[in-house]
Design a protein around this motif. Sequence first.
Motif, PDB file in Angstrom:
ATOM      1  N   ASP A   1      11.717  -9.354  -7.213  1.00 38.97           N
ATOM      2  CA  ASP A   1      12.042 -10.955  -7.830  1.00 38.97           C
ATOM      3  C   ASP A   1      13.569 -11.192  -8.637  1.00 38.97           C
ATOM      4  N   GLY A   2      14.219 -12.301  -7.796  1.00 43.28           N
ATOM      5  CA  GLY A   2      15.509 -12.217  -7.645  1.00 43.28           C
ATOM      6  C   GLY A   2      16.206 -10.376  -8.551  1.00 43.28           C
ATOM      7  N   SER A   3      16.545  -9.965  -9.014  1.00 41.05           N
ATOM      8  CA  SER A   3      17.028  -8.739  -9.782  1.00 41.05           C
ATOM      9  C   SER A   3      16.160  -7.170 -10.181  1.00 41.05           C
ATOM     10  N   CYS A   4      14.880  -7.911 -10.492  1.00 41.29           N
ATOM     11  CA  CYS A   4      13.811  -7.320 -11.033  1.00 41.29           C
ATOM     12  C   CYS A   4      12.961  -6.576  -9.640  1.00 41.29           C
ATOM     13  N   LEU A   5      12.417  -4.927  -9.837  1.00 46.56           N
ATOM     14  CA  LEU A   5      11.290  -4.117  -9.136  1.00 46.56           C
ATOM     15  C   LEU A   5      10.337  -4.396  -9.880  1.00 46.56           C
ATOM     16  N   VAL A   6       8.817  -4.960  -9.098  1.00 42.26           N
ATOM     17  CA  VAL A   6       8.025  -5.355  -9.611  1.00 42.26           C
ATOM     18  C   VAL A   6       6.829  -4.956  -8.181  1.00 42.26           C
ATOM     19  N   PHE A   7       6.088  -4.103 -10.022  1.00 42.83           N
ATOM     20  CA  PHE A   7       5.499  -2.903  -8.936  1.00 42.83           C
ATOM     21  C   PHE A   7       3.443  -4.016  -9.542  1.00 42.83           C
ATOM     22  N   ALA A   8       2.750  -4.475  -8.127  1.00 41.51           N
ATOM     23  CA  ALA A   8       1.891  -5.423  -8.766  1.00 41.51           C
ATOM     24  C   ALA A   8       0.336  -4.957  -8.059  1.00 41.51           C
ATOM     25  N   GLU A   9      -0.290  -4.494  -8.524  1.00 31.38           N
ATOM     26  CA  GLU A   9      -1.719  -4.443  -8.531  1.00 31.38           C
ATOM     27  C   GLU A   9      -2.877  -4.979  -8.890  1.00 31.38           C
TER      28      GLU A   9
ATOM     29  N   ASN B   1       0.799  -0.849   0.421  1.00 28.34           N
ATOM     30  CA  ASN B   1       0.262   0.008  -0.511  1.00 28.34           C
ATOM     31  C   ASN B   1       0.791   0.925  -0.304  1.00 28.34           C
ATOM     32  N   TYR B   2       1.817   1.372  -0.582  1.00 27.53           N
ATOM     33  CA  TYR B   2       2.426   2.802  -1.484  1.00 27.53           C
ATOM     34  C   TYR B   2       1.991   3.999  -1.187  1.00 27.53           C
ATOM     35  N   ARG B   3       1.945   4.742  -1.166  1.00 29.46           N
ATOM     36  CA  ARG B   3       1.265   5.794  -1.047  1.00 29.46           C
ATOM     37  C   ARG B   3       1.827   6.868  -1.536  1.00 29.46           C
ATOM     38  N   CYS B   4       1.603   7.753  -2.552  1.00 31.71           N
ATOM     39  CA  CYS B   4       2.179   9.595  -2.758  1.00 31.71           C
ATOM     40  C   CYS B   4       1.252   9.958  -3.277  1.00 31.71           C
TER      41      CYS B   4
ATOM     42  N   ILE C   1      -0.035   1.710  -4.610  1.00 30.90           N
ATOM     43  CA  ILE C   1       0.298   1.190  -6.030  1.00 30.90           C
ATOM     44  C   ILE C   1       0.556  -0.255  -4.353  1.00 30.90           C
ATOM     45  N   ASP C   2      -0.566  -1.399  -4.909  1.00 32.64           N
ATOM     46  CA  ASP C   2      -0.451  -2.413  -3.623  1.00 32.64           C
ATOM     47  C   ASP C   2       0.386  -2.879  -3.055  1.00 32.64           C
ATOM     48  N   ILE C   3       1.662  -3.304  -4.031  1.00 31.57           N
ATOM     49  CA  ILE C   3       2.359  -4.478  -3.998  1.00 31.57           C
ATOM     50  C   ILE C   3       3.857  -4.315  -3.994  1.00 31.57           C
ATOM     51  N   ILE C   4       4.591  -4.242  -3.821  1.00 26.63           N
ATOM     52  CA  ILE C   4       5.837  -3.644  -4.669  1.00 26.63           C
ATOM     53  C   ILE C   4       7.391  -4.829  -3.991  1.00 26.63           C
ATOM     54  N   ALA C   5       7.402  -5.010  -4.324  1.00 22.82           N
ATOM     55  CA  ALA C   5       8.447  -6.448  -4.258  1.00 22.82           C
ATOM     56  C   ALA C   5       9.681  -6.808  -4.901  1.00 22.82           C
TER      57      ALA C   5
END
Length: 120
Positions: free
Chosen positions: A45-53, A31-34, A39-43
């Motif tokens: 996956d290995g070296s990849c930054l994932v923004f997930a809805e 729940n990152y807010r600005c 954005i629901d989830i920021i994670a």
Amino acid sequence: MAKNTRQTGSGCETTAALFLEGQNYVILERNYRCRRGEIDIIARDGSCLVFAEVKYRHSGAAGDPLEAVDRRKQKRICYTALWYLKAKNIDPEGPIRFDVIGMTDNDIIHIKNAFDFTFS
């Protein structure tokens, strides 16, 4: 008593985060807010930054949860992601992906790289 929409959404986001952790993702934010949005989830996956809805629908009668992430929503997520990258001093040219997790009462569908980093 029925759950309200916020409680349902929070529960689904928790389920999605646990699902991703089971796939060896590292959850960085929920729940990152600005000013630009959320954005629901920021994670990672290995070296990849994932923004997930995360989208939930009780049944197919309300439409496919994946269809709810339309072009307008994608644009808002991208602007919010850019805000996050700047705030955390992360290179926007690095490996970044936008995923969508669609949930119903019976299923979780994870679409990796569901849309591109776009502003149009």
